[in-house]
Design a protein around this motif. Sequence first.
Motif, mmCIF file in Angstrom:
data_model
loop_
_atom_site.group_PDB
_atom_site.id
_atom_site.type_symbol
_atom_site.label_atom_id
_atom_site.label_comp_id
_atom_site.label_asym_id
_atom_site.label_seq_id
_atom_site.Cartn_x
_atom_site.Cartn_y
_atom_site.Cartn_z
ATOM 1 N N UNK A 4 0.823 -1.208 0.000
ATOM 2 C CA UNK A 4 0.000 0.000 0.000
ATOM 3 C C UNK A 4 0.859 1.261 0.000
ATOM 4 N N UNK A 5 0.424 2.252 -0.735
ATOM 5 C CA UNK A 5 1.127 3.526 -0.802
ATOM 6 C C UNK A 5 0.125 4.615 -0.465
ATOM 7 N N UNK A 6 0.477 5.463 0.493
ATOM 8 C CA UNK A 6 -0.423 6.559 0.857
ATOM 9 C C UNK A 6 -0.483 7.547 -0.301
ATOM 10 N N UNK A 20 -7.273 -0.117 -13.421
ATOM 11 C CA UNK A 20 -6.696 0.836 -14.365
ATOM 12 C C UNK A 20 -5.216 0.948 -14.043
ATOM 13 N N UNK A 21 -4.397 0.832 -15.061
ATOM 14 C CA UNK A 21 -2.951 1.035 -14.925
ATOM 15 C C UNK A 21 -2.671 2.426 -15.467
ATOM 16 N N UNK A 22 -2.199 3.294 -14.587
ATOM 17 C CA UNK A 22 -2.091 4.703 -14.945
ATOM 18 C C UNK A 22 -0.891 5.373 -14.294
ATOM 19 N N UNK A 23 -0.296 6.349 -14.973
ATOM 20 C CA UNK A 23 0.782 7.124 -14.357
ATOM 21 C C UNK A 23 0.263 8.214 -13.415
ATOM 22 N N UNK A 46 1.088 6.845 -7.778
ATOM 23 C CA UNK A 46 2.446 6.413 -7.451
ATOM 24 C C UNK A 46 2.500 4.995 -6.910
ATOM 25 N N UNK A 47 1.365 4.433 -6.584
ATOM 26 C CA UNK A 47 1.309 3.080 -6.039
ATOM 27 C C UNK A 47 -0.115 2.570 -6.095
ATOM 28 N N UNK A 48 -0.320 1.323 -5.708
ATOM 29 C CA UNK A 48 -1.650 0.735 -5.786
ATOM 30 C C UNK A 48 -2.618 1.361 -4.796
ATOM 31 N N UNK A 49 -3.863 1.279 -5.117
ATOM 32 C CA UNK A 49 -4.892 1.807 -4.239
ATOM 33 C C UNK A 49 -6.265 1.531 -4.816
ATOM 34 N N UNK A 108 -17.479 3.383 -11.936
ATOM 35 C CA UNK A 108 -17.213 2.068 -11.345
ATOM 36 C C UNK A 108 -16.018 2.178 -10.405
ATOM 37 N N UNK A 109 -15.980 1.294 -9.415
ATOM 38 C CA UNK A 109 -14.831 1.190 -8.523
ATOM 39 C C UNK A 109 -13.797 0.286 -9.178
ATOM 40 N N UNK A 110 -12.528 0.672 -9.090
ATOM 41 C CA UNK A 110 -11.436 -0.088 -9.705
ATOM 42 C C UNK A 110 -10.229 -0.124 -8.779
ATOM 43 N N UNK A 111 -9.321 -1.022 -9.082
ATOM 44 C CA UNK A 111 -8.026 -1.047 -8.416
ATOM 45 C C UNK A 111 -7.099 -0.136 -9.211
#
Length: 142
Positions: free
Chosen positions: A57-59, A82-85, A88-91, A102-105
């Motif tokens: 996890x990244x704040x 969604x993979x996006x720039x 800075x980290x997953x969330x 929609x809710x996504x990772x």
Amino acid sequence: MVGLVAVGLAGCSGDPLWPKRSAETAEIAPLPEGIVRPVARPDDRSASLGETANDAPVAQAKGSLGTTIVSLGTPTEPGLWIKTPLVKGPGKGRVSFRGKTIDVKLIAIEGEASAGSRLSMQAMQALGIPLTDLAEVQVLAI
């Protein structure tokens, strides 16, 4: 023949080609870049196979991350992501397109914030985006 096998095995214990190693002296081979060696967790659960440093996890700030142009991500990778720039980290996040949300990772990828993003096939279908289109979506961190 049995005598040869016994003699061959007897010589293994002191053979320099077959050195004995204890846990303290064993060298650990480096792993490929991006792969993290599983370690024991405080609650005795092991890290799952395939877990990487990018899964930690990244704040990050909550709220609007901006807009991005999305294309179809890897079709064989299931889920809503969604993979996006833009991160800075997953969330956890939300993606909006033409009134649908929609809710996504959220998964970080390298690149300028203005670079495009990749959206899962399930997310594109849920938002009504044709799989061959490029679409501008709003991304929010939740």
